[in-house]
Write a protein that holds these residues in place. Structure first.
Motif, PDB file in Angstrom:
ATOM      1  N   VAL A 179       9.685  10.076  13.098  1.00 52.05           N
ATOM      2  CA  VAL A 179       8.774   9.312  12.243  1.00 52.05           C
ATOM      3  C   VAL A 179       7.646  10.175  11.695  1.00 52.05           C
ATOM      4  CG1 VAL A 179       9.324   7.169  13.437  1.00 52.05           C
ATOM      5  CG2 VAL A 179       7.312   8.487  14.152  1.00 52.05           C
ATOM      6  N   ARG A 180       7.615  11.417  12.093  1.00 58.59           N
ATOM      7  CA  ARG A 180       6.634  12.340  11.521  1.00 58.59           C
ATOM      8  C   ARG A 180       7.250  13.187  10.409  1.00 58.59           C
ATOM      9  NH1 ARG A 180       4.983  12.640  17.268  1.00 58.59           N
ATOM     10  NH2 ARG A 180       3.042  11.427  17.419  1.00 58.59           N
ATOM     11  N   ARG A 181       8.453  12.807  10.004  1.00 61.02           N
ATOM     12  CA  ARG A 181       9.108  13.455   8.860  1.00 61.02           C
ATOM     13  C   ARG A 181       9.393  12.397   7.799  1.00 61.02           C
ATOM     14  NH1 ARG A 181      14.422  15.486  10.360  1.00 61.02           N
ATOM     15  NH2 ARG A 181      14.406  14.009  12.097  1.00 61.02           N
ATOM     16  N   PRO A 182       9.502  12.788   6.533  1.00 62.05           N
ATOM     17  CA  PRO A 182       9.845  11.806   5.491  1.00 62.05           C
ATOM     18  C   PRO A 182      11.177  11.132   5.792  1.00 62.05           C
ATOM     19  CG  PRO A 182       9.094  13.864   4.512  1.00 62.05           C
ATOM     20  CD  PRO A 182       9.275  14.128   5.989  1.00 62.05           C
ATOM     21  N   LEU A 183      11.347   9.939   5.252  1.00 61.68           N
ATOM     22  CA  LEU A 183      12.573   9.187   5.457  1.00 61.68           C
ATOM     23  C   LEU A 183      13.762   9.976   4.949  1.00 61.68           C
ATOM     24  CD1 LEU A 183      13.265   6.387   6.594  1.00 61.68           C
ATOM     25  CD2 LEU A 183      13.302   5.532   4.253  1.00 61.68           C
ATOM     26  N   ASN A 184      14.837  10.016   5.738  1.00 60.80           N
ATOM     27  CA  ASN A 184      16.025  10.772   5.348  1.00 60.80           C
ATOM     28  C   ASN A 184      17.261  10.103   5.929  1.00 60.80           C
ATOM     29  OD1 ASN A 184      16.674  12.109   8.089  1.00 60.80           O
ATOM     30  ND2 ASN A 184      14.518  12.636   7.764  1.00 60.80           N
ATOM     31  N   MET A 185      18.410  10.595   5.531  1.00 55.60           N
ATOM     32  CA  MET A 185      19.687  10.006   5.953  1.00 55.60           C
ATOM     33  C   MET A 185      20.176  10.597   7.273  1.00 55.60           C
ATOM     34  SD  MET A 185      20.351   7.910   3.430  1.00 55.60           S
ATOM     35  CE  MET A 185      22.113   7.563   3.509  1.00 55.60           C
ATOM     36  N   ASP A 186      19.435  11.568   7.819  1.00 55.38           N
ATOM     37  CA  ASP A 186      19.867  12.220   9.058  1.00 55.38           C
ATOM     38  C   ASP A 186      20.065  11.175  10.159  1.00 55.38           C
ATOM     39  OD1 ASP A 186      19.477  14.471   7.607  1.00 55.38           O
ATOM     40  OD2 ASP A 186      17.750  15.207   8.743  1.00 55.38           O
ATOM     41  N   GLY A 187      21.164  11.240  10.797  1.00 61.58           N
ATOM     42  CA  GLY A 187      21.415  10.378  11.938  1.00 61.58           C
ATOM     43  C   GLY A 187      21.986   9.018  11.598  1.00 61.58           C
ATOM     44  N   LEU A 188      21.968   8.636  10.313  1.00 61.07           N
ATOM     45  CA  LEU A 188      22.429   7.302   9.960  1.00 61.07           C
ATOM     46  C   LEU A 188      23.893   7.111  10.342  1.00 61.07           C
ATOM     47  CD1 LEU A 188      21.360   4.711   8.623  1.00 61.07           C
ATOM     48  CD2 LEU A 188      22.311   5.537   6.466  1.00 61.07           C
ATOM     49  N   ASP A 189      24.694   8.115  10.078  1.00 65.36           N
ATOM     50  CA  ASP A 189      26.123   8.036  10.398  1.00 65.36           C
ATOM     51  C   ASP A 189      26.516   9.025  11.482  1.00 65.36           C
ATOM     52  OD1 ASP A 189      26.702   6.001   8.595  1.00 65.36           O
ATOM     53  OD2 ASP A 189      26.948   7.404   6.929  1.00 65.36           O
ATOM     54  N   GLN A 190      25.555   9.421  12.298  1.00 63.75           N
ATOM     55  CA  GLN A 190      25.856  10.405  13.334  1.00 63.75           C
ATOM     56  C   GLN A 190      26.902   9.898  14.315  1.00 63.75           C
ATOM     57  OE1 GLN A 190      22.551  11.597  15.878  1.00 63.75           O
ATOM     58  NE2 GLN A 190      23.225  13.717  15.788  1.00 63.75           N
ATOM     59  N   TRP A 191      27.009   8.581  14.410  1.00 69.45           N
ATOM     60  CA  TRP A 191      27.975   8.011  15.336  1.00 69.45           C
ATOM     61  C   TRP A 191      29.403   8.404  15.001  1.00 69.45           C
ATOM     62  CZ3 TRP A 191      31.788   4.856  13.400  1.00 69.45           C
ATOM     63  CH2 TRP A 191      31.574   4.284  12.149  1.00 69.45           C
ATOM     64  N   ARG A 192      29.656   8.735  13.741  1.00 67.19           N
ATOM     65  CA  ARG A 192      31.029   9.036  13.324  1.00 67.19           C
ATOM     66  C   ARG A 192      31.604  10.260  14.032  1.00 67.19           C
ATOM     67  NH1 ARG A 192      32.335   5.716   9.182  1.00 67.19           N
ATOM     68  NH2 ARG A 192      30.605   4.799   7.998  1.00 67.19           N
ATOM     69  N   ARG A 193      30.761  11.187  14.430  1.00 64.90           N
ATOM     70  CA  ARG A 193      31.278  12.375  15.117  1.00 64.90           C
ATOM     71  C   ARG A 193      31.814  12.021  16.503  1.00 64.90           C
ATOM     72  NH1 ARG A 193      26.070  16.246  15.711  1.00 64.90           N
ATOM     73  NH2 ARG A 193      27.575  17.549  16.840  1.00 64.90           N
ATOM     74  N   TYR A 194      31.408  10.856  17.006  1.00 63.19           N
ATOM     75  CA  TYR A 194      31.906  10.413  18.316  1.00 63.19           C
ATOM     76  C   TYR A 194      32.929   9.283  18.192  1.00 63.19           C
ATOM     77  CZ  TYR A 194      28.017  13.185  20.057  1.00 63.19           C
ATOM     78  OH  TYR A 194      27.162  14.223  20.332  1.00 63.19           O
ATOM     79  N   ALA A 195      33.404   9.043  16.983  1.00 64.55           N
ATOM     80  CA  ALA A 195      34.330   7.929  16.730  1.00 64.55           C
ATOM     81  C   ALA A 195      35.549   7.925  17.654  1.00 64.55           C
ATOM     82  CB  ALA A 195      34.755   7.931  15.260  1.00 64.55           C
ATOM     83  N   PRO A 196      36.136   9.083  17.984  1.00 60.06           N
ATOM     84  CA  PRO A 196      37.337   9.053  18.841  1.00 60.06           C
ATOM     85  C   PRO A 196      37.119   8.426  20.215  1.00 60.06           C
ATOM     86  CG  PRO A 196      37.117  11.199  17.775  1.00 60.06           C
ATOM     87  CD  PRO A 196      35.841  10.458  17.521  1.00 60.06           C
ATOM     88  N   TRP A 197      35.881   8.325  20.660  1.00 64.79           N
ATOM     89  CA  TRP A 197      35.621   7.837  22.017  1.00 64.79           C
ATOM     90  C   TRP A 197      34.953   6.462  22.037  1.00 64.79           C
ATOM     91  CZ3 TRP A 197      34.084  12.786  20.317  1.00 64.79           C
ATOM     92  CH2 TRP A 197      34.928  13.829  20.709  1.00 64.79           C
TER      93      TRP A 197
ATOM     94  N   ASP B  97       0.858  -1.180   0.000  1.00 68.06           N
ATOM     95  CA  ASP B  97       0.000   0.000   0.000  1.00 68.06           C
ATOM     96  C   ASP B  97       0.897   1.234   0.000  1.00 68.06           C
ATOM     97  OD1 ASP B  97      -1.691   2.261   1.045  1.00 68.06           O
ATOM     98  OD2 ASP B  97      -3.185   0.673   1.093  1.00 68.06           O
ATOM     99  N   PRO B  98       0.726   2.148  -0.953  1.00 67.74           N
ATOM    100  CA  PRO B  98       1.595   3.342  -1.046  1.00 67.74           C
ATOM    101  C   PRO B  98       1.587   4.186   0.225  1.00 67.74           C
ATOM    102  CG  PRO B  98       0.268   3.099  -3.027  1.00 67.74           C
ATOM    103  CD  PRO B  98      -0.263   2.102  -2.042  1.00 67.74           C
ATOM    104  N   ALA B  99       0.521   4.078   1.023  1.00 70.96           N
ATOM    105  CA  ALA B  99       0.467   4.862   2.263  1.00 70.96           C
ATOM    106  C   ALA B  99       1.625   4.521   3.197  1.00 70.96           C
ATOM    107  CB  ALA B  99      -0.866   4.613   2.973  1.00 70.96           C
ATOM    108  N   CYS B 100       2.159   3.304   3.068  1.00 71.78           N
ATOM    109  CA  CYS B 100       3.282   2.904   3.923  1.00 71.78           C
ATOM    110  C   CYS B 100       4.525   3.742   3.655  1.00 71.78           C
ATOM    111  CB  CYS B 100       3.586   1.423   3.736  1.00 71.78           C
ATOM    112  SG  CYS B 100       2.279   0.323   4.324  1.00 71.78           S
ATOM    113  N   LEU B 101       4.648   4.276   2.444  1.00 68.91           N
ATOM    114  CA  LEU B 101       5.782   5.147   2.118  1.00 68.91           C
ATOM    115  C   LEU B 101       5.504   6.595   2.511  1.00 68.91           C
ATOM    116  CD1 LEU B 101       6.807   3.692  -1.363  1.00 68.91           C
ATOM    117  CD2 LEU B 101       7.697   3.124   0.905  1.00 68.91           C
ATOM    118  N   ARG B 102       4.251   6.882   2.853  1.00 68.17           N
ATOM    119  CA  ARG B 102       3.890   8.222   3.339  1.00 68.17           C
ATOM    120  C   ARG B 102       3.593   8.142   4.840  1.00 68.17           C
ATOM    121  NH1 ARG B 102       0.444   7.610  -1.049  1.00 68.17           N
ATOM    122  NH2 ARG B 102      -1.382   7.677   0.348  1.00 68.17           N
ATOM    123  N   PHE B 103       4.365   7.331   5.521  1.00 68.06           N
ATOM    124  CA  PHE B 103       4.137   7.055   6.937  1.00 68.06           C
ATOM    125  C   PHE B 103       4.114   8.319   7.781  1.00 68.06           C
ATOM    126  CE2 PHE B 103       8.651   6.875   6.028  1.00 68.06           C
ATOM    127  CZ  PHE B 103       9.176   7.716   6.999  1.00 68.06           C
TER     128      PHE B 103
END
Length: 523
Positions: free
Chosen positions: A485-503, A464-470
């Motif tokens: 989850v009230r915003r469209p799917l995006n890459m935000d936060g996917l690699d946010q861990w990298r900013r803390y890689a030194p620790w 059902d296309p509504a699943c992509l308009r979650f």
């Protein structure tokens, strides 16, 4: 009551207050031998049982006291709170109603009734009751705070911010309200807010609980300013304080895995597979917190055949009622398994508000009981949502949880728990081939439609296309991901861990080989 009886009960109460539970119990039983119908003694014995972790005997004692004295308010209050703590909301609600009918100004009963209404999906009724409490006394900081949590779950962000601000105005040092603002994720603290938080943390008058909440809030504020080192230090301090207050047994999960391997033998599975309750209603979303499970729940809630509920406590409670779980499964009959499955469906009924045929139970920790699900509800579906271990680990470290998840407050413990979770899921894949559908969050972000089609295919439902308009689906979301989850799917936060890689050395070391082999089988 005779003078000697009163004296005995007074000494028992004093021993109870001093946490001398054996001494208190001895004195109460001595009193009950003299006067078996002493309801005050029964109530105290119930309190001793509850503090000792024996909830069932505590409930029986309170019901016995109330059978003899229906107007014994203190016993009814204890029973209502016990049922609330056990998440037995359908039973707790009428008890609170009786307390309120007897005393319309009973603050505790009204406050907990509002909480039950919220937790069972009656959000507007909960808000109305909170407003009543605040109309009587506008300075109730914790009522404002709790109402802020409800507004956040409903996506009414401006009202949530106002409620948290009102709470802080009434009690500036209430750390949970500061964390409530930070936990809105898209909220940004002002310079004045930051100065206030720093000032509170510098004060010797701030409690440990408030201090740990303020630490997580400060971490979010520093993170938003791009000061990663200061953010990590603040998160680390908040985690340290939380970890010191919450016990965690790192041997629990490996032990459960070993015992599950010994219990869920090919013989047991062959004897019991398919004998549970045949209902196909439940869809269990499992995994670790902060792995994308709320997003998957929101996607499924956008399908016209699926209703989302919340993170339901029913399955762990039912598992806890099986003696020596999981070993006790070996002595259960087919009828027992059907009954447990039926009981799960009955106790979760209060959460269902629509006539949709399927519903989601999104309690991540249900991964512990995937094998049990397969036996008691053989037609239920299980979706394991998994995220890159460093992304998941850092997100856990940045998050304060109101309850549970004791493993989440130390990087090394997070790593060990993640690796142990992967091992237990591998056991379920081996013993129940094809029963669990694995959805990798990173793949979902890269190919939403492909992963959603694959997921719905596993569930036996049409795309059902509504699943992509979650993000357009209006519903209450009670997890930290409510705003995402009230915003469209995006890459935000996917690699946010990298900013803390030194620790992240302790996390990486604890993960070991799992860092490279974390995906597991995909159904």
């Amino acid at each position: 009551m005779s003078e000697s009886g009163a004296a005995t009960l007074a000494r028992a109460a004093a021993a109870f207050e001093a946490n001398d539970l054996p001494g208190a119990e001895r004195l109460v039983r001595e009193r009950l031998q003299q006067a078996p119908e002493d309801v005050a003694a029964l109530r105290l014995l119930a309190a001793i049982a509850a503090r000792s972790g024996h909830d069932a005997p505590a409930e029986q004692l309170l019901r016995r006291a109330l059978a003899m004295a229906p107007d014994f308010t203190l016993a009814r209050q204890d029973l209502a709170r016990l049922l609330y703590r056990l998440h037995r909301y359908a039973e707790a609600l009428p008890e609170f109603d009786r307390l309120i009918a007897a005393d319309p100004n009973h603050l505790g009963a009204r406050n907990l009734k509002a909480s039950i209404l919220d937790r069972t999906g009656e959000h507007e009724a909960a808000i109305a009751l909170y407003h009543e409490l605040l109309a009587e006394e506008p300075g109730r900081a914790r009522v404002w705070m709790t109402m802020g949590h409800v507004f956040k779950a409903l996506g009414r962000i401006d009202e949530a911010i106002d409620a948290y601000r009102q709470s802080i105005a009434a009690e500036p040092g209430l750390g949970e309200s500061w964390w409530g603002l930070a936990n809105l994720k898209t909220f940004r603290f002002t310079a004045e807010d930051l100065a206030a938080i720093d000032g509170l943390l510098a004060s010797a008058k701030v409690s440990t609980d408030d201090r740990l909440h303020l630490g997580f809030a400060l971490g979010k504020a520093r993170e938003d300013l791009g000061d990663d080192a200061a953010a990590f230090a603040a998160y680390a301090e908040g985690n340290h304080l939380r970890r010191s207050a919450v016990p965690h047994d790192p041997a629990m999960l490996p032990s459960l895995t070993a015992r599950s391997a010994a219990t869920f033998t090919s013989d047991l599975i062959a004897r019991h597979i398919g004998v549970g309750d045949p209902a196909a209603d439940p869809i269990f979303i499992v995994g670790l917190p902060r792995s994308g499970s709320t997003l998957v729940e929101q996607i499924l809630a956008s399908h016209p055949a699926i209703e989302a509920t919340m993170e339901l406590p029913d399955l762990p409670r039912l598992a806890g009622m099986i003696p020596n779980y999981p070993g006790g499964l070996a002595s259960l009959t087919a009828a027992d398994l059907r009954q447990i499955g039926a009981r799960y469906l009955a106790t979760t009924r209060i959460q269902r508000k629509t006539d949709r045929p399927f519903f989601v139970d999104k309690l991540p920790a249900n991964f512990l009981f995937a094998g049990l699900i397969c036996l008691i509800l053989p037609n239920a579906k299980i979706v394991d949502v998994r995220r890159h271990p460093l992304g998941c680990g850092v997100s856990l470290f940045r998050q304060h949880f109101a309850t549970g998840h004791a493993f989440a407050y130390d990087l090394a413990e997070i790593g060990r728990y993640y690796a142990d979770y992967v091992k237990l899921m591998a056991l379920w894949d081996e013993r129940f081939p094809g029963a669990v559908h694995r959805l990798v969050y990173d793949d979902l972000v890269a190919d939403a439609e492909g992963e959603v089609r694959r997921l719905l295919g596993y569930l036996g439902l049409p795309f059902d296309p509504a699943c992509l308009r979650f993000h357009e689906t209006a519903r209450a979301v009670r997890t930290p991901s409510a705003e995402q989850v009230r915003r469209p799917l995006n890459m935000d936060g996917l690699d946010q861990w990298r900013r803390y890689a030194p620790w992240l050395g302790p996390l990486e070391a604890a993960l070991g080989d799992t860092l490279e082999n974390w995906r597991g089988e995909k159904a």
